[in-house]
Design a protein around this motif. Structure first.
Motif, mmCIF file in Angstrom:
data_model
loop_
_atom_site.group_PDB
_atom_site.id
_atom_site.type_symbol
_atom_site.label_atom_id
_atom_site.label_comp_id
_atom_site.label_asym_id
_atom_site.label_seq_id
_atom_site.Cartn_x
_atom_site.Cartn_y
_atom_site.Cartn_z
ATOM 1 N N ILE D 99 6.203 14.640 -63.122
ATOM 2 C CA ILE D 99 6.961 14.429 -61.587
ATOM 3 C C ILE D 99 5.927 13.896 -60.698
ATOM 4 O O ILE D 99 6.319 12.892 -59.957
ATOM 5 C CB ILE D 99 7.180 15.846 -61.131
ATOM 6 N N PHE D 100 4.628 14.354 -60.754
ATOM 7 C CA PHE D 100 3.850 13.634 -59.808
ATOM 8 C C PHE D 100 3.142 12.255 -60.034
ATOM 9 O O PHE D 100 3.187 11.379 -59.373
ATOM 10 C CB PHE D 100 2.545 14.484 -59.677
ATOM 11 N N GLN D 174 1.064 15.483 -49.583
ATOM 12 C CA GLN D 174 0.267 14.232 -50.008
ATOM 13 C C GLN D 174 0.652 13.087 -49.428
ATOM 14 O O GLN D 174 -0.038 12.316 -49.371
ATOM 15 C CB GLN D 174 0.132 14.290 -51.593
ATOM 16 N N LYS D 175 2.172 12.956 -49.312
ATOM 17 C CA LYS D 175 2.504 11.758 -48.796
ATOM 18 C C LYS D 175 2.170 11.551 -47.246
ATOM 19 O O LYS D 175 1.753 10.677 -46.803
ATOM 20 C CB LYS D 175 4.130 11.662 -48.800
ATOM 21 N N TYR D 176 2.269 12.730 -46.561
ATOM 22 C CA TYR D 176 1.767 12.641 -45.349
ATOM 23 C C TYR D 176 0.422 12.311 -45.211
ATOM 24 O O TYR D 176 0.020 11.426 -44.327
ATOM 25 C CB TYR D 176 1.966 14.325 -44.696
ATOM 26 N N ILE D 177 -0.410 12.867 -46.058
ATOM 27 C CA ILE D 177 -1.836 12.342 -45.866
ATOM 28 C C ILE D 177 -2.183 10.914 -46.564
ATOM 29 O O ILE D 177 -3.151 10.197 -46.119
ATOM 30 C CB ILE D 177 -2.727 13.337 -46.891
ATOM 31 N N GLY D 178 -1.321 10.553 -47.213
ATOM 32 C CA GLY D 178 -1.370 9.116 -47.919
ATOM 33 C C GLY D 178 -2.046 9.244 -49.066
ATOM 34 O O GLY D 178 -2.674 8.167 -49.457
ATOM 35 N N ASN D 179 -2.443 10.400 -49.790
ATOM 36 C CA ASN D 179 -3.028 10.666 -50.996
ATOM 37 C C ASN D 179 -2.182 10.862 -52.033
ATOM 38 O O ASN D 179 -1.393 11.846 -51.880
ATOM 39 C CB ASN D 179 -4.076 11.751 -50.699
ATOM 40 N N TYR D 180 -2.212 10.163 -52.950
ATOM 41 C CA TYR D 180 -1.281 10.342 -54.179
ATOM 42 C C TYR D 180 -1.944 10.861 -55.413
ATOM 43 O O TYR D 180 -1.428 10.569 -56.439
ATOM 44 C CB TYR D 180 -0.391 9.155 -54.503
ATOM 45 N N ASP D 181 -3.111 11.498 -55.282
ATOM 46 C CA ASP D 181 -3.918 12.099 -56.509
ATOM 47 C C ASP D 181 -3.455 13.713 -56.427
ATOM 48 O O ASP D 181 -3.975 14.533 -55.586
ATOM 49 C CB ASP D 181 -5.503 12.047 -56.411
ATOM 50 N N PHE D 182 -2.600 13.745 -57.264
ATOM 51 C CA PHE D 182 -2.023 15.242 -57.064
ATOM 52 C C PHE D 182 -2.707 16.420 -57.980
ATOM 53 O O PHE D 182 -2.482 17.422 -58.102
ATOM 54 C CB PHE D 182 -0.429 15.234 -57.638
ATOM 55 N N SER D 186 -1.718 20.317 -58.220
ATOM 56 C CA SER D 186 -1.051 20.604 -59.610
ATOM 57 C C SER D 186 -1.869 21.774 -60.140
ATOM 58 O O SER D 186 -0.880 22.612 -60.793
ATOM 59 C CB SER D 186 -0.998 19.419 -60.265
ATOM 60 N N ASP D 187 -3.044 21.517 -60.269
ATOM 61 C CA ASP D 187 -3.704 22.807 -60.976
ATOM 62 C C ASP D 187 -3.739 23.968 -60.168
ATOM 63 O O ASP D 187 -3.455 25.272 -60.910
ATOM 64 C CB ASP D 187 -5.272 22.376 -60.939
ATOM 65 N N ASP D 188 -3.805 24.063 -59.145
ATOM 66 C CA ASP D 188 -3.558 25.220 -58.186
ATOM 67 C C ASP D 188 -2.299 26.040 -58.308
ATOM 68 O O ASP D 188 -2.124 27.033 -58.630
ATOM 69 C CB ASP D 188 -3.677 25.040 -56.517
ATOM 70 N N LEU D 189 -1.197 24.937 -58.332
ATOM 71 C CA LEU D 189 0.148 25.470 -58.351
ATOM 72 C C LEU D 189 0.161 26.399 -59.787
ATOM 73 O O LEU D 189 0.746 27.448 -60.047
ATOM 74 C CB LEU D 189 1.054 24.244 -58.286
ATOM 75 N N LEU D 190 -0.190 25.365 -60.965
ATOM 76 C CA LEU D 190 -0.139 25.902 -62.244
ATOM 77 C C LEU D 190 -0.849 27.228 -62.493
ATOM 78 O O LEU D 190 -0.198 28.060 -62.921
ATOM 79 C CB LEU D 190 -0.602 24.962 -63.066
ATOM 80 N N SER D 191 -2.123 27.380 -61.829
ATOM 81 C CA SER D 191 -2.942 28.377 -62.091
ATOM 82 C C SER D 191 -2.349 29.655 -61.473
ATOM 83 O O SER D 191 -2.091 30.631 -61.959
ATOM 84 C CB SER D 191 -4.353 28.353 -61.780
ATOM 85 N N LEU D 192 -1.801 29.307 -60.313
ATOM 86 C CA LEU D 192 -0.933 30.588 -59.650
ATOM 87 C C LEU D 192 0.252 31.015 -60.434
ATOM 88 O O LEU D 192 0.466 32.323 -60.395
ATOM 89 C CB LEU D 192 -0.602 30.016 -58.289
ATOM 90 N N PHE D 193 1.034 30.126 -60.709
ATOM 91 C CA PHE D 193 2.342 30.481 -61.394
ATOM 92 C C PHE D 193 2.032 31.223 -62.811
ATOM 93 O O PHE D 193 2.715 32.055 -63.209
ATOM 94 C CB PHE D 193 3.215 29.373 -61.401
ATOM 95 N N TYR D 194 0.927 30.722 -63.583
ATOM 96 C CA TYR D 194 0.717 31.041 -64.727
ATOM 97 C C TYR D 194 0.090 32.477 -64.528
ATOM 98 O O TYR D 194 0.291 33.377 -65.438
ATOM 99 C CB TYR D 194 -0.683 30.465 -65.486
#
Lengths: 207, 207, 207, 207
Positions: D99-100, D174-182, D186-194
DNA sequence: AATGAATGAGTATTCATTCAT
DNA sequence: TATGAATGAATACTCATTCAT
């Protein structure tokens, strides 16, 4: 009774118009071709926009007034020079100097009418008279030069016309270029006309 | 293969630009100093406003083009006259006639740039070159007149400059007055310069 | 002395800006993504188009101001909640409620910048700071919840980020659908995070 | 008889639409928020402006098509991953990565509908279905993870919704910031959900 | 008289859409 | 079918003028 306060009013009126005139000139000098706004003029005069309309019916009237004042000013100075008691050749030289100095200070003087669109509102007679007066200044000098014996007897109407038009042409071309150093053009003009006007036979010069 | 349709396109392009050019001239002639709107130009050309932008990037470009075309046109005609094989005096006379006719048709020719505010966008070099070419046209005639023996040996640079400027001045003053009959001014100019240029001693004339 | 009228002026200025701000919000709420025209905003504010320009240099400035005001408003309210003295769990719940209520009122709040094309003009630092502040609000609550003993010791930076992003995601998806009843999404979010945050071992629940 | 040429027509039709789709994507990637003109799209597709209208009734239709195609593409890829036969945790990670990556390539994918103003024309059902499918992808993975024993038994509907919304929130911020390095998000999201999903009691971690 | 905010008509430019070739 | 020039509605912004205070 009303006379006193009436006079006071007129004095104030004139003072205000004078201030507005100066302000308009200031703005006209800075602004390139655009941007002569009523707001800017008011600001330069240190008054509010609406106040302008207490002294001038509208923008056109204001510009018309400025145009007139400019012409009056340069014409007055020119006439003064024309009637001064110095030799005709020097008077001619002085006159050109004066005109070109004036133009350098007030680039706008010779085409404000056109640029601001008021030219069509000025009655032709008035415009014609202005030109006649301007040419007349040159003519006075030529005639007195002839009487002095400095110039030979030429057709002064014709010669002063051409002289005047050459001056206008110089102003236009320099304005087009954006250069307001009239020295060379002025020298060329004078030397050609001195040669043309000098008594006795012409002597060809080298290129 | 593409050449043909490519050419067709160019032809159409040029035709359209030509039509817009004519329309702009028409509007410039009629309109007072105001009203040189894109809408008006489009209307005069019989097209929609947006269509103008298929042929010119913006208003400035359009006016710049018109300015160039006008200058090209009058310069080309002037140069042709300057190089024609008729006596110098007649050539000078013809040249003035041409310029004044042209100006009568296209009042705007000599100050479109200024009036439209594009004058500052034209590089000084370009403007200087234009003036040099214009003066050069007069200079050619003067030089050949000297060779012919019709004119005495004067400084042709200086003289052609003054001649040119007098012409510009005449155009300006007549435009100011709103009178496009240049006959008298032209005659005056010619007679003064003929006198100035004639070989042999000058003879004073009567007023 | 000038202070008084100066203040008066400022008060009027602010009142006008406030009115324009409200009008812009009104237009933004009604209008589809098109139609955010200066004319519409002026009409909604009950003033003339030109008047807008007395208060904002241009459209971009106006929208930037609206964007800022919206962010200020929601952030201020959020910070207030974050610092209130109620239990962390309730504070979290209240915060979400506040955000979702606000979004229901001002659909546009979280993407005005993008939709209006001003996003690129806002310095990245400013944007980053805004996000940091927003995440910070969640982080405060999480940290105090841990101190309270209501939450277990999790990484608050990470958790608050994800929490914030989930909120943003909910806002986006609901806006996409055109549904501004956030009840269910809010409940889901809270119940998941409460579970995640609760001290002691997790107990699996049924679908 | 007509069947053959009919098919030919359809094939051509689809090929053209495909080319236009690609061209639109190209333009959308370059252009900042403005400037998605029909002319640009046509140019990028190597066809004439008018030709676009042979394949799409108007701009809105074209953008709608592009929007659909983008969604189809990412959904198809997502579903493929969801059904792949790798462990659930890895599948989840892979899905986010996909997705990213996709979002980094096609920034526009998740808000074309809104930015282009077509969002209101899409039937709510269709929009709801799209979201359901997207959430469904996550749900599949969660359910299979539970069956695998990799995840504990949580409410998969709720959890997949929040997961999906967090992803959307990350894309937005990220789009708001203009940064597309996710990467970090992504890592934060995964670690929290794991952590949330792991079987057995939760262990608090340090900040 | 002075102020300056409000007005709104006017203008350059863009761009989706059409249509003659 | 493809072309791309022509169309004209739409929109941000300016500025002379007015008028309530």
């Amino acid at each position: 009774m009303a006379t006193f306060s009436e006079r006071q009013r007129q004095v104030k009126q004139q003072a205000a118009q004078e201030a507005i005139y100066e302000a308009a000139l200031k703005v006209l000098s800075n602004a390139s071709s655009e941007g002569l706004t009523m707001h800017d003029i008011a600001a330069a005069a240190g008054i509010a926009t609406g106040t302008l309309y207490n002294y001038f019916k509208n923008k056109e009237d204001l510009l018309y007034y400025v145009d007139q004042r400019l012409h009056d000013q340069i014409l007055t100075e020119a006439i003064e020079i024309a009637h001064s008691s110095i030799p005709a050749k020097q008077r001619l030289s002085l006159l050109l100097q004066e005109i070109f100095y004036f133009a350098a200070d007030h680039h706008v003087v010779f085409d404000l009418a056109e640029r601001s669109g008021i030219v069509e509102r000025i009655p032709i007679q008035e415009k014609q008279e202005l030109l006649d007066q301007a040419v007349g200044v040159f003519q006075i000098i030529l005639e007195e030069g002839i009487q002095e014996g400095s110039f030979r007897k030429i057709n002064t109407r014709k010669t002063s016309s051409i002289l005047f038009e050459a001056v206008i042409g110089i102003l236009e071309t320099q304005k087009y270029i954006g250069n307001y150093d009239f020295t060379r053009a002025s020298d060329d003009l004078l030397s050609l006309f001195y040669e043309y006007l000098q008594p006795g036979p012409l002597v060809s010069e080298r290129n």
